[in-house]
Write an enzyme that holds these catalytic residues in place. Sequence first.
Site, PDB file in Angstrom:
ATOM      1  N   GLU A  85       0.848  -1.211   0.000  1.00  0.00           N
ATOM      2  CA  GLU A  85       0.000   0.000   0.000  1.00  0.00           C
ATOM      3  C   GLU A  85       0.873   1.246   0.000  1.00  0.00           C
ATOM      4  O   GLU A  85       1.722   1.425   0.876  1.00  0.00           O
ATOM      5  CB  GLU A  85      -0.931  -0.026   1.217  1.00  0.00           C
ATOM      6  CG  GLU A  85      -1.994   1.057   1.141  1.00  0.00           C
ATOM      7  CD  GLU A  85      -3.040   0.945   2.247  1.00  0.00           C
ATOM      8  OE1 GLU A  85      -3.371  -0.194   2.647  1.00  0.00           O
ATOM      9  OE2 GLU A  85      -3.505   2.001   2.697  1.00  0.00           O
ATOM     10  N   LYS A 280      -7.724  -1.500  11.046  1.00  0.00           N
ATOM     11  CA  LYS A 280      -7.060  -1.853   9.770  1.00  0.00           C
ATOM     12  C   LYS A 280      -5.834  -0.941   9.578  1.00  0.00           C
ATOM     13  O   LYS A 280      -4.772  -1.386   9.139  1.00  0.00           O
ATOM     14  CB  LYS A 280      -8.061  -1.698   8.612  1.00  0.00           C
ATOM     15  CG  LYS A 280      -7.561  -2.228   7.280  1.00  0.00           C
ATOM     16  CD  LYS A 280      -6.749  -1.238   6.491  1.00  0.00           C
ATOM     17  CE  LYS A 280      -6.339  -1.809   5.140  1.00  0.00           C
ATOM     18  NZ  LYS A 280      -5.421  -0.940   4.414  1.00  0.00           N
ATOM     19  N   ASP A 296       4.194 -14.907  11.126  1.00  0.00           N
ATOM     20  CA  ASP A 296       2.939 -15.385  10.545  1.00  0.00           C
ATOM     21  C   ASP A 296       1.867 -14.295  10.703  1.00  0.00           C
ATOM     22  O   ASP A 296       1.263 -14.153  11.775  1.00  0.00           O
ATOM     23  CB  ASP A 296       2.543 -16.673  11.284  1.00  0.00           C
ATOM     24  CG  ASP A 296       1.266 -17.289  10.769  1.00  0.00           C
ATOM     25  OD1 ASP A 296       0.498 -16.614  10.076  1.00  0.00           O
ATOM     26  OD2 ASP A 296       1.022 -18.471  11.085  1.00  0.00           O
ATOM     27  N   HIS A 393      -3.009  10.239   0.671  1.00  0.00           N
ATOM     28  CA  HIS A 393      -3.153   8.949  -0.005  1.00  0.00           C
ATOM     29  C   HIS A 393      -2.980   9.087  -1.506  1.00  0.00           C
ATOM     30  O   HIS A 393      -2.249   8.329  -2.132  1.00  0.00           O
ATOM     31  CB  HIS A 393      -4.571   8.415   0.249  1.00  0.00           C
ATOM     32  CG  HIS A 393      -4.578   7.286   1.210  1.00  0.00           C
ATOM     33  ND1 HIS A 393      -5.255   6.126   1.001  1.00  0.00           N
ATOM     34  CD2 HIS A 393      -3.978   7.158   2.411  1.00  0.00           C
ATOM     35  CE1 HIS A 393      -5.067   5.331   2.028  1.00  0.00           C
ATOM     36  NE2 HIS A 393      -4.308   5.938   2.893  1.00  0.00           N
TER      37      HIS A 393
HETATM   38  C1  MEV Z   1      -6.081   2.801   4.944  1.00  0.00           C
HETATM   39  O1  MEV Z   1      -5.261   1.726   4.544  1.00  0.00           O
HETATM   40  C2  MEV Z   1      -6.145   2.892   6.446  1.00  0.00           C
HETATM   41  C3  MEV Z   1      -7.076   3.980   7.003  1.00  0.00           C
HETATM   42  O2  MEV Z   1      -8.387   3.815   6.476  1.00  0.00           O
HETATM   43  C4  MEV Z   1      -7.062   3.832   8.499  1.00  0.00           C
HETATM   44  C5  MEV Z   1      -8.064   4.682   9.217  1.00  0.00           C
HETATM   45  O3  MEV Z   1      -9.101   5.059   8.654  1.00  0.00           O
HETATM   46  O4  MEV Z   1      -7.804   4.973  10.419  1.00  0.00           O
HETATM   47  C6  MEV Z   1      -6.619   5.346   6.583  1.00  0.00           C
END
Ligand code: MEV
Length: 450
Positions: A85, A280, A296, A393
Site C-alpha cells: 500500500e 485496519k 505469521d 493517499h
Molecule cells: C487505509 O489503509 C487505512 C485507514 O483507512 C485507516 C483509518 O481510517 O484509520 C486510513
Amino acid sequence: MSNTIAGFSKLGKEQKIEWLTSHYFADPNAAATILKQYWNDDAALQKLHDEFIENTVSNFYLPLGVAPGFVINGKEYVLPMAVEESSVVAAAARSAKFWAKRGGFKATVISTEKIGQVHFLYKGDAAKLQAFFDAIKSAFFTSTEDLTKNMQKRGGGILDIELRDKTTLLPNYYQLHATFETVDSMGANFINSCLEQFANTLKAQALGYDAFTECEQHIEVIMSILSNYVPNCVVRAEVSCPVSDLNDDKNIKPEDFAQKFVTAVQVAQVEPFRAVTHNKGIMNGIDAVVVATGNDFRAVEAGVHAYAAKDGQYRSLSHAKIEDGIFTFWLDVPLALGTVGGLTTLHPLVKLCLEMLGNPSAKELMQFVAVAGLAQNFAAVRSLTTTGIQQGHMKMHLMNILNQLGANDLEKHAAVKHFETATVSHSGVADFIEELRKNDPTKIEEDFLR
Ligand code: MEV
C-alpha cells in the site's frame, strides 16, 4: 490435455508451468514468460524459495521499504516494512519524525503466555474426570520431557495444564487448556507437539484408570492445536507529550487538534464500523513489520481482531486521553512473534531485516511491531481529523496511476511537480498526461533537467 491432473506435485517446475499456462491462459507463452521473469537468477536462492511451499511456479514480490528515525525506549531504529500500500511507509516515517521530537515511543511487554488446547469428548461423570485429571496431571509433564528439554534450557516450557468442562456449550465437550512460555520462538511446532503428546497420554491413562467405567475409559480426542488467540501475550506502545507541543499544523490549534484526535479514537471505541477501519490502519503498520521479519501475519491478524472484540463488542485497539495538559496515545496488542525458527533463519531478507533491528529478542520485536501499529494509527487519525485522508493517499498513489498510464520518467517528473499543488484523481492525472503528450517533448525534457 485434460483440466484434471493426477500427480501434479510430482511434475518439475517447467512442466507445472506448461500445464498451467496451456490450460488457463489465452497466450501460454506470454504467461510462462511472466512467471519466469520473476524467478531469481541465483539458482540456489530460487530453490530456497521453491521449497518454502508446494507447487511453486514463481515468486510474488512485495516491496520492502524502511521507515527510519523511530525512537523507541530512547534508542533509534529503522523499521523494515514489507507492504504494497503506497502510503504506509511514508506515514510511518512521518510519525517517527513527529514523535522523535517529542520523546519518542515507549513500549513495554505486559505478558508472553501462549495457549494450546486438546479438545475431547468424555461421556461420564464430570467429578470422576476431574479426579482422574488431578491424579495423572504430572504424567503430562513427564511424557513431554523430551520435547520440553531444550525449551526449558532457554527459559521456557509448559506453564500449566487445566481441565476445563465445556459441557454447557456442547454435550460431553471438555478441554485440556495448557499455557506455555516459548521465549524467542513463536512456538507453534513446540506447542502442537506437546499437545499431541498430551492427547496420547490422556487416552492411554484413561484406558488404565480403574475408577472409570468402560465407556468413561474411551475418551475421544477431537483435536489438539495451539490457539492464535493470545490475550496474555500482550505489548503496549505509547506516546505522550504536553498538548501545547502538538503544534506542527498551523491550521489547527494544539488543544483543538488533541481534543479532536481523542474524540476520533473514542468513536472507534464505541462504533464497530469505524473500529474495523481504525484497526485496519493499525494493522497496516503491524503486518508490514511482521511480514518483513518472517512472522505469521495470519496468526497475528486472527489474534488481534479477537482481542479487539474481547468484551463482546469489536472496539479500537488504541486509546487516547488528555489529562493535566498531557496528551497520551497508546495501544495494547496481543502478538505471538518469533525471532528464531521458522523463516527467520531461512529467508535472506528476513535475516537482514532482523539484523537491521539489532537481532532482537521476541519481546523486543513485539515492541517494534506494536510501535509500527501505533505510528500508523497516529498518522491516519491525524490526517483524518485535519486534512482528510485523500490528500496524502492520492499523492502517494500518484505513481501507481502514472505507471498504469504508462508514463515515462519525464512525464512522471512533470506530473509530480504539477500535483504538488493540484488535487490528484485518476481522471485528473490522465487528463494531465494526455495534455502533456500533445506538447513538444523537448520542452518537458528542459524542465526535467532544470
Ligand atoms: C487505509 O489503509 C487505512 C485507514 O483507512 C485507516 C483509518 O481510517 O484509520 C486510513
